[in-house]
Design an enzyme around this catalytic site. Structure first.
Site, PDB file in Angstrom:
ATOM      1  N   ASP A   1      41.108  32.438  42.295  1.00 30.84           N
ATOM      2  CA  ASP A   1      42.499  32.805  42.067  1.00 30.84           C
ATOM      3  C   ASP A   1      42.811  32.530  40.588  1.00 30.84           C
ATOM      4  O   ASP A   1      42.023  31.908  39.876  1.00 30.84           O
ATOM      5  CB  ASP A   1      43.447  32.046  43.005  1.00 30.84           C
ATOM      6  CG  ASP A   1      44.773  32.807  43.174  1.00 30.84           C
ATOM      7  OD1 ASP A   1      45.116  33.623  42.284  1.00 30.84           O
ATOM      8  OD2 ASP A   1      45.468  32.593  44.175  1.00 30.84           O
TER       9      ASP A   1
HETATM   10  C1  BGC Z   1      47.978  34.812  43.312  1.00 27.89           C
HETATM   11  C2  BGC Z   1      46.976  35.814  43.825  1.00 27.89           C
HETATM   12  C3  BGC Z   1      46.962  37.022  42.936  1.00 27.89           C
HETATM   13  C4  BGC Z   1      46.681  36.604  41.504  1.00 27.89           C
HETATM   14  C5  BGC Z   1      46.623  37.774  40.538  1.00 27.89           C
HETATM   15  C6  BGC Z   1      47.822  34.545  41.836  1.00 27.89           C
HETATM   16  O1  BGC Z   1      48.853  33.765  41.351  1.00 27.89           O
HETATM   17  O2  BGC Z   1      47.849  33.618  44.051  1.00 27.89           O
HETATM   18  O3  BGC Z   1      47.273  36.165  45.144  1.00 27.89           O
HETATM   19  O4  BGC Z   1      46.011  37.934  43.388  1.00 27.89           O
HETATM   20  O5  BGC Z   1      47.718  35.735  41.092  1.00 27.89           O
HETATM   21  O6  BGC Z   1      47.803  38.420  40.423  1.00 27.89           O
END
Ligand code: BGC
Length: 776
Positions: free
Chosen positions: A296
């Site tokens: 993530d």
């Molecule tokens: C989120 C993810 C997301 C990523 C990219 C993160 O803060 O937890 O679900 O895919 O950002 O946008």
């Protein structure tokens, strides 16, 4: 050998030639036969051949996802791409910018390797559909697949080739704002929705045209964050992991998902992004996942913040060792892996093993053949009328009718019953609230038919529609996304108490002038989703007071909820005659709400989360275990001294404008040997005078065994459409998959000899009962 990008075809030819020479020289060929043409190289062989040309630096570059938006101060995305130091770029969503970035990768980097362009296309790119929680409430995997097929087509047309979806985290606590992104609390339904979404995003297999690479997330246990506080630690025993939190991930993997995202939080004290048990033992060893893992955002670097890694180098090592292929935007791999190789903590062969699946994905997606999109063709895809039609259908199907006393709904649109209707509330005319967090991040909530617009269009000149917004609603704590560069969503400006009072009074006066009222309350886009935990689930701002003031006028009042999670509507459930849960209904939401309010569509959605009376009941879910008190004893309901233990609305619940009868439960055997299946059938009949949908649900309970089993578990469902008076027999199978569970005392998957209860009906409190026995 270096060839410019446009020579990809030539490179391929040379490869075939080489393969022919090498293979041909070793294969015995009889004189009389002409040699069989060499088989074209597999994507794996192509990826391997490319890997052999790469420097260590370039290999590490492929493991880096550049994310300038998230990392102020980092080298520009363009510079990294040009030097071959980024395998992917995060969060560019404009088609022209994507083409420009691909051009740098393909024409200016040494090896001309195209980019994975990743974005959160969670419930639509141009056409915004209801979010996954709402789509799950359709209980219709075919519709879910259709929706994500459109989302994939639109995203691909704009140059996005990788979506960070499906999000399949089980969520049993509505205080957690990200509940809206998943299918709710149940693993069986969650697995069905996960599969349907992967098929929608990727098509029949990864690489299908007009589709994208899917990424199942967030592995694992993110939805069990302590107290529903986003990013907080999760503590989940193995049996909950295997029986509840893992199944949707496993289903996505079985459906061929090409990538997986590791979660942010600590799972049982080990951060998910550095968790060897999760990413190695479960994912690679047990499930044989052969796609790639992305962390993530910034989660690799964050291993240091968690107090798990000593420093950035250690963080990179721990994530790498656990099996994270790509570092999303923390630049820890880019900066630290070269040194880790140099000092011998990791080897280049290990790096190769992590790079290979990334290259394979790029080959499968056809990016080496064509990395660009034709911007001139994009609008035709966006403007396909079938997409808005599907968005309207999806929103209609996802709505859940929670209450309809005296059949207040559907409303008469002819003007004969009401000559005026007031539409009131802070989200009645809010495009952003309707498309929610991810929809709003991409589209800013433009091109949305709001509830006010939908209702006006529906009734035309038959009924006078008056609209009043009432006081604005805002989060009490600022959203961190408010300040994120590139974010298109923002909170409403603060309203002075005097202005709020004036808006309140104007709304009540508007209601007073009209014959009936539609109150549209709930949450603005930034109130649900990431970093949007809510402790009490209270209606924000002055919405509760406004509802009470309007109800006191004594007019017929319908409450429509636009929100991403159950809220505390206990007062409304007692005092308001009709309540319709519309979720965040997307671009076409206003039309769909009007269709349902005025009876052009009959609601058939069912809750996929247990609806609490208030935040203090959370976590709350139907599949809890029995205690020593019999479930039928009224005293078991008094676990709290201040309110009943039962939910406001149970899992699986939802009304319709017609009535259904579920009867004649038949099991095809009373006893089954371990491993044998039991057939279940039931009749469902539409008892009313209009067509409607019923979701027939099957629940089981294993009465004894090596572990206590939940009081009920969903093991089958079917959404059935029936005309007036029509009936149908629905069949289900309780087989190996449905009867197996992971036993914490046997430490294995098991089917045990035991008596099983079966209930079939319209929600998780169904009373139609049968039973069978599993014997050795
Ligand atoms: C989120 C993810 C997301 C990523 C990219 C993160 O803060 O937890 O679900 O895919 O950002 O946008």
């Amino acid at each position: 050998m270096q060839l410019p990008a446009r020579c990809n075809g030539i490179r391929l030819l040379l490869f075939y030639l080489l393969a022919f020479i090498v293979l041909g020289a070793t294969a015995p060929v009889s004189r009389a036969q002409s040699p069989a043409p060499a088989a074209p190289p597999t994507t794996e062989q192509r990826a391997d051949a490319l890997l052999k040309q790469m420097t260590l630096e370039e290999k590490i570059g492929q493991l880096n996802q550049a994310g300038g938006t998230f990392a102020p101060g980092a080298p520009s995305d363009e510079e990294l791409v040009r030097k071959g130091l980024a395998g992917s770029v995060l969060w560019i969503s404009e088609p022209a910018a994507i083409n420009r970035m691909q051009k740098i990768a393909v024409e200016q980097s040494r090896l001309h390797i195209p980019l994975l362009i990743g974005l959160d296309v969670i419930h639509g790119y141009h056409t915004i559909f209801p979010p996954p929680l709402a789509m799950a409430a359709t209980w219709d995997p075919t519709l879910v697949e259709r929706v994500q097929t459109i989302a994939a087509r639109e995203a691909r047309a704009a140059g996005i080739n990788w979506t960070f979806a499906p999000m399949v985290d089980i969520a049993r606590d509505a205080r957690w704002g990200r509940m809206v992104e998943g299918a709710g609390e149940d693993p069986f339904l969650g697995a069905a929705m996960a599969k349907a979404q992967v098929r929608g995003f990727q098509g029949v297999e990864l690489g299908a045209s007009n589709h994208v690479l899917a990424c199942v997330k967030h592995f694992a246990g993110y939805g069990a964050a302590d107290g529903g506080r986003d990013y907080d630690s999760s503590y989940l025993p193995d049996d909950l992991l295997w029986n509840v939190y893992f199944p949707p991930f496993k289903a996505a993997i079985d459906a061929g998902v090409g990538s997986l995202m590791s979660a942010y939080m600590d799972l049982n004290d080990v951060p998910a992004t550095g968790n060897y048990f999760l990413l190695h033992d479960v994912l690679r060893e047990t499930w044989k996942f052969n796609g790639f893992v992305v962390s993530d955002a910034m989660a690799v670097g964050n291993l240091e913040m968690h107090g798990y890694a000593r420093d950035r180098e250690d963080a990179a090592y721990k994530a790498f060792h656990a099996g994270v292929n790509m570092d999303m935007a923390s630049y820890s791999y880019l900066n630290e892996l070269p040194r880790l190789v140099k000092v011998g903590r990791i080897t280049e062969a290990q790096i190769d093993a992590l790079v290979l699946p990334l290259l394979v994905a790029k080959f499968k997606l056809g990016l080496f053949e064509n990395a660009y999109i034709d911007e001139s063709k994009m609008l035709a895809v966006f403007n396909d009328p079938a997409s808005s039609k599907c968005a309207r259908e999806a929103a209609q199907s996802s709505m859940v009718l929670l209450k309809n006393d005296g059949q207040l709904l559907p409303l008469d649109k002819s003007g004969k019953t009401y000559s005026s209707i007031a539409v009131i509330g802070p989200v009645a005319d809010s495009g952003a609230a309707q498309v929610g967090f991810w929809g709003g991040m991409i589209t800013a909530g433009k091109d949305v038919v709001t509830v006010v617009q939908g209702v006006r269009q529906k009734v035309g000149s038959n009924i006078r529609i008056e609209y009043a917004k009432g006081p604005v609603i805002r989060r009490e704590m600022q959203s961190k996304f408010d300040a994120l560069p590139g974010n298109k969503l923002h909170e409403e400006p603060v309203q002075s108490p005097a202005n709020a009072k004036a808006a309140f009074e104007q709304a009540v006066a508007t209601a007073k002038r009209c014959d009936a009222v539609v109150m549209v309350l709930g949450e603005e886009a930034l109130m649900a989703g990431e970093a949007a935990s809510n402790s009490a689930l209270r209606l924000a701002g002055l919405q509760q007071q406004l509802l009470e003031a309007v109800a006191a006028l004594g007019k017929p009042v319908v409450l429509v909820l636009i929100n991403g999670r159950p809220l505390n509507i206990s007062w409304a459930a007692e005092h308001i005659a009709a309540i319709l849960e519309a979720w965040e209904p997307g671009n076409q939401g206003g039309n769909a709400v009007a269709d349902v309010l005025f009876g052009d569509a009959n609601p058939g959605g069912k809750l996929t989360v247990t609806w609490p009376r208030n935040g203090g009941q959370e976590p709350l879910y139907y599949a809890h275990n029995l205690t020593f008190e019999p479930e039928t004893d009224p005293n078991t309901k008094s676990k709290y001294q201040d309110q009943p233990i039962s939910p406001l609305y149970p899992f699986g619940y939802g009304l319709s404008y017609t009535k259904f009868a579920v009867s004649n439960l038949q099991l095809n055997k009373a006893k089954a040997k371990v491993g044998e299946s039991v057939g279940v059938s039931v009749d469902v009949q539409n008892m009313g005078t209009i067509a409607g949908d019923e979701v027939v649900q099957v629940y089981i309970h294993q009465q004894s065994g090596s572990a206590s089993r939940p009081v009920r578990q969903l093991k089958g469902f079917e959404r059935v459409s029936l005309g007036p008076g029509e009936s149908k027999t629905v069949h289900f199978t309780l087989g190996k998959d449905e009867l197996t569970y992971w036993s914490p005392s046997e430490w294995k998957w098991i089917i045990e000899p035991a008596v099983f209860d079966v209930w079939v009906g319209e929600d998780s409190t169904a009373s139609l009962h049968g039973s069978f026995e599993v014997t050795r």
